[in-house]
Enzyme design. Structure first.
Site, PDB file in Angstrom:
ATOM      1  N   TYR A 180       0.801  -1.228   0.000  1.00 19.84           N
ATOM      2  CA  TYR A 180       0.000   0.000   0.000  1.00 19.84           C
ATOM      3  C   TYR A 180       0.834   1.279   0.000  1.00 19.84           C
ATOM      4  CZ  TYR A 180      -4.680  -1.900   0.161  1.00 19.84           C
ATOM      5  OH  TYR A 180      -5.866  -2.507  -0.191  1.00 19.84           O
ATOM      6  N   GLU A 197      -2.373 -30.021   9.444  1.00 18.44           N
ATOM      7  CA  GLU A 197      -2.629 -29.218   8.244  1.00 18.44           C
ATOM      8  C   GLU A 197      -3.827 -28.295   8.416  1.00 18.44           C
ATOM      9  OE1 GLU A 197      -4.213 -29.726   3.636  1.00 18.44           O
ATOM     10  OE2 GLU A 197      -3.555 -31.509   4.728  1.00 18.44           O
ATOM     11  N   ASP A 225      -4.124 -34.134   5.168  1.00 18.60           N
ATOM     12  CA  ASP A 225      -5.126 -34.834   4.367  1.00 18.60           C
ATOM     13  C   ASP A 225      -4.471 -35.906   3.500  1.00 18.60           C
ATOM     14  OD1 ASP A 225      -7.219 -33.316   5.325  1.00 18.60           O
ATOM     15  OD2 ASP A 225      -7.207 -31.898   3.651  1.00 18.60           O
TER      16      ASP A 225
END
Length: 421
Positions: free
Chosen positions: A164, A250, A302
């Protein structure tokens, strides 16, 4: 007669529990599991006494580069030296350009002895007097100027703050982020040395105390949400713990389940998550815990190619930041679950499994070609099974047996059987 009916009803209830909580009857007393974990912890501490290999210890066929942590004064001097060389080039009538280390995939090298990805020595020239590179060269110059201001004031800003400062020039934060990594490579320092950090993302809970900018934090008293991992690793110190291992998770959902169940009290551990893709602060924090506390790290991800990719980023590093892999990687992370072989082993129902997409299968096959996967036969076997079966599953698939099955049966049984890779 009434007593017999009660006994029959009780027997029926216990029989019904088996299908709902498969393998619970195989669990041994917690004391037995804790003894197994103590053995693992002692082995990890013994192994950590040996000297850690570095790039300089190896004779590699390719020249590789690595960055180091530098004090602010050194960062200032490097920027000033670079600015003077650019000014001399301009005064000589040659214009100016940056020699930027290439972070392309072809300039990456996996080093088995270090078990991480490093950056080779190829560079590209980024001249100002070129239509194709003038904008990126301008962004590089602007980032260097901003970094110099930060070093003079000795303050930290986020990557978003940096973006910014000049939105019209940067246009998109991914562009300023990418050049920030380039600047780290050009100066030969870690990104944290530039005093630019990412917003807080990762969290930690469990048997850990540490100081955060002088304030002592007890991670057993942080509630379910845990303690946000400080984006500036330099302000973290005085780590102490009575944990037996670190559990790297995770997903945020699995983390919350374990935190709410106070899993770390039943099996003394530290639970940490980056809530998906690993961020720099979580990777630095995990490495600091591993190196200072000398605890084994077990990973719960996973059962899909992306879970294994996330695990590999923590352990071997990412190609995007291979220049800083020495500081960002955590050695010897063990894959606890959920593994493709667990789907049948734990009788996860078909309706809780997901079909792999063509992109999933391609990602899995690409991973099988990676050297860091080939090095571990167990990973190859599991990943090959996943690609062959074309099935994947999330950690939450275990909830089909009950919302607390993860903490009450699956993880304790995994730890008991030492079932990790």
């Amino acid at each position: 007669m009434a007593d017999k009916r009660k006994r029959r009803r009780a027997d029926s209830d216990s029989d019904d529990e088996s299908p709902r909580l498969p393998f619970k009857n195989r669990l041994k007393p917690d004391s037995v599991i804790l003894a197994t974990l103590k053995t693992l912890t002692e082995a990890t501490k013994s192994a950590s006494t040996s000297k850690t290999l570095t790039l300089s210890d190896l004779s590699l066929s390719s020249t590789c580069r690595e960055v180091t942590d530098l004090p602010l004064s050194s960062v200032q001097n490097k920027i000033l030296t670079l600015a003077i060389s650019l000014a001399k080039s301009i005064l000589a009538g040659n214009g100016f350009s940056f020699a930027v280390p290439s972070r392309a995939g072809t300039n990456q090298l996996y080093v088995p002895e270090l078990d991480r990805i490093v950056l080779k020595d190829k560079s590209s020239v980024r001249p100002y007097a070129s239509v194709s590179t003038v904008r990126k060269t301008t962004i590089t110059t602007r980032i260097l100027s901003l970094i110099h201001q930060l070093s003079l004031k000795n303050i930290h800003v986020t990557k978003r703050d940096l973006f910014y400062t000049d939105v019209k020039l940067f246009q998109d934060q991914t562009q300023s982020d990418a050049v920030l990594d380039d600047v780290s490579c050009i100066l030969g320092c870690t990104r944290s040395s530039l005093n630019v950090v990412a917003a807080e993302k990762g969290v930690v809970v469990g048997r850990l105390t540490f100081s955060d900018n002088g304030d002592m934090i007890d991670c057993t008293k942080m509630g379910i949400g845990g303690k946000a991992i400080p984006p500036n690793i330099d302000r973290v110190g005085d780590m102490s713990s009575d944990a037996l291992f670190i559990l790297l998770v995770e997903k945020d959902a699995a983390y919350m389940r374990l935190a709410e169940d106070r899993f770390y009290n039943r099996f003394p551990c530290i639970i940490v998550t980056a809530k998906g893709q690993p961020d720099v602060a979580t990777r630095l924090f995990l490495r600091k815990m591993k190196m200072e506390l000398k605890l084994p790290v077990l990973a719960l991800v996973d059962s899909d190619p992306y879970g294994l990719k996330i695990l590999s980023v923590y352990g071997c590093g990412s190609k995007n930041m291979s220049y800083d892999s020495a500081n960002l990687t955590t050695p010897d992370i063990k894959w606890l679950g959920i593994r493709p072989s667990d789907l049948d082993k734990y009788k996860i129902p078909e309706q809780c499994r997901l079909p792999m997409t063509e992109q999933d299968i391609k990602t899995g096959k690409d991973l099988l070609e990676e050297d860091f996967v080939k090095k571990n036969p167990g990973w190859v076997e599991e990943l090959s099974l996943m690609v062959k079966s074309k099935q994947k599953a999330e950690i939450q698939a275990l909830s089909t047996f009950g919302f607390q099955y993860l903490s009450e049966v699956y993880l304790p049984l995994k730890l008991q059987q030492q079932d990790w890779l």
